[in-house]
Design an enzyme around this catalytic site. Structure first.
Site, short mmCIF file in Angstrom:
data_model
loop_
_atom_site.label_atom_id
_atom_site.label_comp_id
_atom_site.label_asym_id
_atom_site.label_seq_id
_atom_site.Cartn_x
_atom_site.Cartn_y
_atom_site.Cartn_z
N GLY A 172 0.84 -1.20 0.00
CA GLY A 172 0.00 0.00 0.00
C GLY A 172 0.87 1.25 0.00
O GLY A 172 1.65 1.46 0.92
N SER A 173 0.77 2.08 -1.01
CA SER A 173 1.74 3.17 -1.15
C SER A 173 1.32 4.13 -2.26
O SER A 173 0.16 4.17 -2.65
CB SER A 173 3.12 2.58 -1.45
OG SER A 173 3.00 1.52 -2.39
#
Length: 231
Positions: A189-190
């Protein structure tokens, strides 16, 4: 041409994937031995891990001047911003397009344009939610400068998020990347930021869904003036 169920469900994996899938699978077995619901949860998480590390092939558009999204996900910011100092792109603001990847998106990162990797710069930092504007300045990040054949330079920055704690850059300075070519991955997640050259207007808006290597975010030299937009 028909598409089989196998081709629809079974996706190629990034090399980082198998070891994590194995860990989740072992945990599922152990959990199932201890308590059935834990085993079921473990199976669900193992399937999720498999799809997190999926690395499907993409059809890259090849029209001159196109800049493609470096990541799957949603456009979270479209605004002028000064590129990170370590990239050496100067102190003047450039149009920045940010693409936020949730834990359900494919996390393989792709080159937005064809060019030589003339700079790679890692910057340690914090782990705020990648959706926040301040993540560009304060979070851990890894930036690349791609220099095209005509000298045009574009910055692309991998940014860690609240859950993502591992940025992998799988290219080197001096490497020649084609548009849409894989260059890294971030776990789990980024966000990816693209800093466009002066005079280039984004062709996307906040909330728009992006597909890495396929969705066009800008056309170089487009004279249309863009306005800043943000969540």
């Amino acid at each position: 041409m028909s598409v089989s169920l196998k081709d629809t469900v079974i996706k190629p994996l990034h090399p980082e994937g198998p070891k994590f899938i194995a860990i989740f699978a072992i945990a599922a077995v152990i959990g199932g031995i201890l308590w059935d619901p834990l085993g079921i949860l473990g199976v669900v998480l193992t399937i999720w891990c498999y799809y997190f590390f999926r690395d499907p092939n993409r059809i890259v558009p090849m029209e001159p001047g196109q800049v493609v999204s470096p990541a799957d996900g949603l456009v979270s910011l479209v605004e002028p911003a000064v590129p990170p100092a370590e990239l050496g792109l100067g102190p003047e603001p450039r149009m920045r397009v940010s693409v936020f990847m949730s834990v359900f998106d494919c996390h393989v990162n792709r080159a937005p344009v064809e060019g030589e990797v003339t700079k790679i710069a890692y910057h340690p930092g914090k782990f705020f939610s990648a959706e926040l504007d301040k993540a560009s300045d304060e979070n851990e990040r890894n930036g690349l400068v791609l220099t095209m054949a005509d000298g045009t330079r574009i910055g692309v920055v991998q940014i860690a998020g609240l859950v993502a704690r591992r940025i992998l850059c799988e290219t080197d300075e001096g490497a020649l990347l084609t548009r849409g070519e894989r260059f890294g991955i971030i776990r789990f997640g980024s966000r990816l930021d693209v800093y466009l050259p002066e005079g280039t207007a984004p062709k996307v808006s906040v909330g728009q869904k992006m597909t890495a290597g396929e969705s066009v975010i800008a056309i170089l030299g487009d004279p249309v003036q863009a306005t800043a937009r943000e969540i």
